[in-house]
Write a protein that holds these residues in place. Structure first.
Motif, short mmCIF file in Angstrom:
data_model
loop_
_atom_site.label_atom_id
_atom_site.label_comp_id
_atom_site.label_asym_id
_atom_site.label_seq_id
_atom_site.Cartn_x
_atom_site.Cartn_y
_atom_site.Cartn_z
N ILE A 77 0.86 -1.16 0.06
CA ILE A 77 0.08 -0.05 0.04
C ILE A 77 0.83 1.21 0.11
CG2 ILE A 77 -2.05 1.11 1.03
CD1 ILE A 77 -2.27 -1.42 2.66
N ILE A 78 0.96 1.95 -0.94
CA ILE A 78 2.21 2.89 -1.53
C ILE A 78 1.95 4.27 -0.48
CG2 ILE A 78 3.16 4.68 -3.03
CD1 ILE A 78 2.51 2.27 -5.22
N VAL A 79 0.72 4.60 -0.55
CA VAL A 79 0.33 5.99 0.28
C VAL A 79 0.59 5.72 1.84
CG1 VAL A 79 -1.15 7.53 1.03
CG2 VAL A 79 -1.14 6.76 -1.62
N GLU A 80 0.43 4.59 2.44
CA GLU A 80 0.47 4.33 3.62
C GLU A 80 2.01 3.60 4.10
OE1 GLU A 80 -2.33 3.66 2.08
OE2 GLU A 80 -3.70 4.99 3.06
N ASN A 81 2.82 3.60 3.20
CA ASN A 81 4.19 3.02 3.19
C ASN A 81 4.18 1.57 4.04
OD1 ASN A 81 5.69 5.22 2.40
ND2 ASN A 81 4.56 6.16 3.88
N PHE A 82 3.15 0.72 3.56
CA PHE A 82 3.20 -0.53 4.33
C PHE A 82 3.29 -1.61 3.21
CE2 PHE A 82 0.32 -4.22 5.47
CZ PHE A 82 0.77 -4.54 6.72
N THR A 83 4.17 -2.60 3.51
CA THR A 83 4.34 -3.74 2.86
C THR A 83 4.12 -4.90 3.63
OG1 THR A 83 6.68 -3.63 2.81
CG2 THR A 83 5.95 -2.55 1.11
N ALA A 84 3.68 -6.11 3.07
CA ALA A 84 3.64 -7.42 3.84
C ALA A 84 3.56 -8.48 2.93
CB ALA A 84 2.10 -7.33 4.42
N ASP A 85 3.86 -9.53 3.54
CA ASP A 85 4.11 -11.08 2.87
C ASP A 85 2.92 -11.62 3.61
OD1 ASP A 85 6.50 -10.48 1.51
OD2 ASP A 85 7.55 -11.61 3.22
N GLY A 86 2.02 -12.60 2.75
CA GLY A 86 1.08 -13.33 3.31
C GLY A 86 0.78 -14.54 2.74
N ILE A 87 -0.31 -15.27 3.10
CA ILE A 87 -0.78 -16.51 2.41
C ILE A 87 -2.22 -16.20 1.71
CG2 ILE A 87 -1.34 -18.77 2.71
CD1 ILE A 87 1.46 -18.33 3.35
N GLY A 88 -2.09 -16.45 0.16
CA GLY A 88 -3.63 -16.28 -0.26
C GLY A 88 -4.59 -17.40 -0.46
N GLU A 89 -5.69 -17.17 -0.18
CA GLU A 89 -6.49 -18.43 0.12
C GLU A 89 -7.88 -18.34 -0.91
OE1 GLU A 89 -6.36 -20.07 4.71
OE2 GLU A 89 -6.40 -17.57 4.67
N ASN A 90 -8.03 -19.34 -1.64
CA ASN A 90 -9.45 -19.19 -2.26
C ASN A 90 -10.40 -19.59 -1.37
OD1 ASN A 90 -11.63 -19.57 -3.82
ND2 ASN A 90 -10.55 -20.25 -5.53
N LEU A 91 -11.28 -18.85 -0.82
CA LEU A 91 -12.43 -19.15 -0.02
C LEU A 91 -13.61 -19.79 -0.50
CD1 LEU A 91 -12.10 -16.51 2.84
CD2 LEU A 91 -10.83 -18.82 2.73
N GLY A 92 -13.56 -19.79 -1.83
CA GLY A 92 -14.75 -20.50 -2.75
C GLY A 92 -15.63 -19.23 -3.21
N TRP A 93 -16.77 -19.92 -3.75
CA TRP A 93 -17.86 -19.09 -4.32
C TRP A 93 -18.32 -18.10 -3.37
CZ3 TRP A 93 -23.54 -20.89 -4.94
CH2 TRP A 93 -24.17 -19.95 -5.96
N VAL A 94 -18.55 -16.86 -3.77
CA VAL A 94 -19.03 -15.66 -2.82
C VAL A 94 -20.21 -16.14 -2.32
CG1 VAL A 94 -17.43 -13.97 -4.07
CG2 VAL A 94 -19.96 -14.38 -4.96
N CYS A 95 -21.28 -16.86 -3.00
CA CYS A 95 -22.53 -17.02 -2.45
C CYS A 95 -22.59 -18.36 -1.39
CB CYS A 95 -23.55 -17.34 -3.61
SG CYS A 95 -23.86 -15.78 -4.37
N ASP A 96 -21.51 -18.93 -1.32
CA ASP A 96 -21.44 -20.04 -0.35
C ASP A 96 -21.65 -19.47 1.16
OD1 ASP A 96 -20.35 -22.08 1.51
OD2 ASP A 96 -19.07 -23.08 -0.22
N GLU A 97 -22.37 -20.14 1.84
CA GLU A 97 -22.92 -19.87 3.25
C GLU A 97 -21.89 -19.63 4.17
OE1 GLU A 97 -25.41 -18.52 6.05
OE2 GLU A 97 -25.97 -19.10 3.94
N LYS A 98 -20.68 -20.38 3.83
CA LYS A 98 -19.40 -19.81 4.64
C LYS A 98 -18.98 -18.45 4.61
CE LYS A 98 -16.01 -21.75 1.73
NZ LYS A 98 -15.08 -22.70 1.60
N ASN A 99 -19.16 -17.82 3.51
CA ASN A 99 -18.74 -16.80 2.97
C ASN A 99 -19.79 -15.52 3.41
OD1 ASN A 99 -16.10 -17.78 2.30
ND2 ASN A 99 -17.06 -18.13 0.36
N ALA A 100 -20.93 -15.78 3.71
CA ALA A 100 -22.07 -14.93 3.95
C ALA A 100 -21.87 -13.72 4.74
CB ALA A 100 -23.40 -15.66 4.66
N GLU A 101 -21.01 -13.77 5.75
CA GLU A 101 -20.74 -12.64 6.63
C GLU A 101 -19.64 -11.65 6.05
OE1 GLU A 101 -18.90 -11.73 11.18
OE2 GLU A 101 -19.47 -13.80 10.63
#
Length: 156
Positions: A77-101
């Motif tokens: 995030i350039i403006v905020e001078n923030f860089t990070a490493d992370g783990i990308g995860e496909n949480l599945g279809w946007v309409c899956d109940e587990k993703n509702a919240e």
């Protein structure tokens, strides 16, 4: 307040609860000219909450194919001078109940453009979570340098 708590508050204040642009870098599937791995970067709209960025994307996109092969990613995030490493995860279809919240939050945060850019009826429209593992606030002009370990919840 611990240094880690201060860093988390700053992150929440700067990028939390809003639509923000981040650069998301993955490792390309095709090697570079020298045969070595090469990065692939793009800008995505993302929402930050509790140590993770969330975005809606397409399961067969290059970024998701790359994450499937190697979930290690980097964000900036350039403006905020923030860089990070992370783990990308496909949480599945946007309409899956587990993703509702989370999707309720994202549809509200991204309301200005969400339905023009996404088709929730398509099962390949998916939720991507980027769980941060380590980060760096680095603003040399202000004398700020905070290294953040999201896993062990420490900052120096």
């Amino acid at each position: 307040m611990s240094k880690y708590d201060e860093a988390m508050k700053l992150l929440e204040d700067q990028v939390g609860n809003k639509d923000g642009l981040i650069t998301l870098s993955t490792i390309a599937l095709e090697p570079g000219a020298d045969g070595k791995c090469r990065p692939a970067a793009r800008i995505v709209d993302a929402y930050y909450e509790d140590g993770a960025f969330y975005t809606v994307t397409y399961a067969t996109s290059n970024k998701m194919q790359q994450i499937a092969q190697n979930p290690e990613v980097a964000v900036c995030i350039i403006v905020e001078n923030f860089t990070a490493d992370g783990i990308g995860e496909n949480l599945g279809w946007v309409c899956d109940e587990k993703n509702a919240e989370m999707m309720t939050k994202l549809r509200k945060i991204f309301a200005a453009w969400y339905y023009e850019a996404n088709n929730d009826e398509d099962p390949n429209t998916c939720l991507l979570r980027i769980r941060l593992t380590k980060g760096l606030w680095n603003d040399a002009h202000k004398g700020i340098r905070n290294e953040i370990d999201f896993i062990n919840k420490t900052a120096t």
